[in-house]
Scaffold this active site. Structure first.
Site, short mmCIF file in Angstrom:
data_model
loop_
_atom_site.label_atom_id
_atom_site.label_comp_id
_atom_site.label_asym_id
_atom_site.label_seq_id
_atom_site.Cartn_x
_atom_site.Cartn_y
_atom_site.Cartn_z
N ASP A 79 12.63 -7.56 -26.98
CA ASP A 79 12.37 -6.35 -26.17
C ASP A 79 11.01 -5.69 -26.43
O ASP A 79 10.82 -4.53 -26.09
CB ASP A 79 13.49 -5.33 -26.40
CG ASP A 79 13.55 -4.84 -27.83
OD1 ASP A 79 12.86 -5.42 -28.68
OD2 ASP A 79 14.30 -3.88 -28.10
N GLU A 80 10.08 -6.43 -27.02
CA GLU A 80 8.77 -5.84 -27.34
C GLU A 80 7.64 -6.83 -27.12
O GLU A 80 7.79 -8.01 -27.43
CB GLU A 80 8.70 -5.47 -28.83
CG GLU A 80 9.29 -4.16 -29.22
CD GLU A 80 9.17 -3.97 -30.72
OE1 GLU A 80 8.05 -4.05 -31.24
OE2 GLU A 80 10.22 -3.77 -31.35
N ASP A 139 7.74 -1.37 -25.28
CA ASP A 139 9.01 -1.40 -26.00
C ASP A 139 10.11 -0.98 -25.02
O ASP A 139 10.14 0.16 -24.57
CB ASP A 139 8.91 -0.40 -27.17
CG ASP A 139 10.02 -0.56 -28.17
OD1 ASP A 139 11.07 -1.13 -27.82
OD2 ASP A 139 9.85 -0.09 -29.31
#
Length: 362
Positions: free
Chosen positions: A109-110, A9
């Site tokens: 973003d993960e 993350d």
DNA sequence: CGACGTGTAAC
DNA sequence: CCTTTTACACGTCG
């Protein structure tokens, strides 16, 4: 077989990228905004860095609130720049791919990584992979991330959330029960506000309360499927594989410059949005069968109308259908005004190739 | 069962 | 006075 799954993350991703792009703002509270365009400060906060979060400026709050909090403080407000973030994200996902047998990007973003079959891996060694990943992202992009490691995606996700920013948390299969035990149900990934409320009404507060609750009673409230999923989550069980999901739908939504029930104005906005969708349809090389409008009224309630048609990859040729859907919505909701409007294509299929002349003779 | 509309959740 | 995008599950209807 016990898997080893990582969840990576990126820390306050958009804000961090902006700090890198402009060192002047590094160390200050930074707020990334989605401006809706109806008035100078209408819109919502997309992300903020930790300095801004300390002030209470966090994702989801109206920009006007954020500015009130920031009054007579030095806070940097910036508009989102998705193209910039998308490019950085793509580069980082490529770095991650080198470290895993399977990767599943879940958002910009993960990502989840399955490292079960990486050479030399075990629970201790898995930490070394996580450290290597953190170093690589720091070295190549100057960003920090929080990593969680667990026996499945759910636990890895919960682990990455345990310490952030710049965290690294391992929850082994033996540690899962201890980690979940006293956890409030609201903290379990996938259990949101509504479900928390329903569970609390039954006297269920913690993960162990949920895990031990009578399944028949749960089924009466939530249905068979969801009851089972809830209890599995409470026990940290998640068998879902780390694999990239096929794209299912493409949608774009926009805010109207004022609340309106004027079909012409709304249809203009739809045309704007459909341009973007058409681009993505081409890029993903897919056809669609269902087209929908998404209407959000002045009370922020969402409605939709859809129609399934012949397989196609062209929005333009079906805009008249879209207009009819809009018409239909207003016929069924006389007097209602819209705040936002969107368009969606779904029922996506592998692209059907254009028939060539040769196909007719074969 | 497929199509359609809504709700929940996460980002 | 409140963004955007996606996934999935459920009820209903024909």
């Amino acid at each position: 077989m016990t898997r080893i799954v990582l969840h990576v993350d990126l820390d306050s991703f958009y804000a961090s990228l902006e700090e890198i792009r402009n060192i002047e703002i590094k160390g200050k509270p930074v707020v990334i905004c989605v401006y809706s365009g109806r008035s100078p400060d209408s819109g919502a906060v997309s992300t903020s860095n930790y300095k801004a979060r300390e002030l209470g400026i966090k994702a989801g709050i109206p920009i006007s609130f954020a500015k009130r909090i920031a009054k007579d403080k030095e806070v940097v407000f910036l508009p989102v720049d998705m193209e910039h973030y998308r490019l950085a994200s793509d580069r980082i996902m490529e770095l991650l791919e080198e470290e895993a047998d399977a990767i599943e990007q879940v958002s910009i973003d993960e990502a989840y990584l399955d490292v079960t079959n990486r050479p030399f891996e075990n629970w201790i060694e898995a930490q070394k992979i996580a450290e290597k990943i953190k170093e690589k992202i720091k070295h190549h992009e100057g960003l920090t991330c929080s990593v969680g490691i667990g026996p499945n995606k759910l636990v890895a996700k919960m682990a990455s959330g345990h310490k952030k920013p710049n965290g690294l948390t391992v929850i082994t299969d033996a540690e899962v029960i201890g980690f979940f035990d006293k956890l409030p149900v609201s903290k379990i990934h996938g259990i949101g506000d509504r479900t928390t409320k329903s569970l609390n009404d039954l006297g269920i507060q913690t993960a162990s309360d949920l895990a031990n609750y009578n399944i028949d009673a749960l089924e009466r409230i939530f249905g068979k499927n969801k009851a089972k999923i809830l209890q599995e989550k409470a026990k940290g069980i998640d068998e879902s594989p780390v694999e990239q999901d096929e794209i299912q739908q493409i949608s774009r939504i926009g805010t109207l410059s004022e609340d309106t029930d004027n079909i012409e104005i709304i249809f203009e906005k739809i045309k704007e949005l459909s341009f973007d969708i058409q681009k993505k349809i081409k890029k993903k090389v897919v056809d669609f069968r269902t087209i929908s409008i998404i209407a959000i009224d002045t009370e922020l309630k969402t409605h939709s109308r859809s129609e399934t048609l012949q397989q196609t990859d062209l929005i333009d040729e079906n805009l008249i259908k879209v207009r009819n859907l809009l018409q239909k919505f207003f016929e069924e909701n006389p007097g209602k005004k819209l705040r936002r409007i969107g368009i969606k294509v779904s029922n996506l299929l592998e692209k059907k190739k254009q028939k060539t002349l040769g196909d007719f003779y074969s």
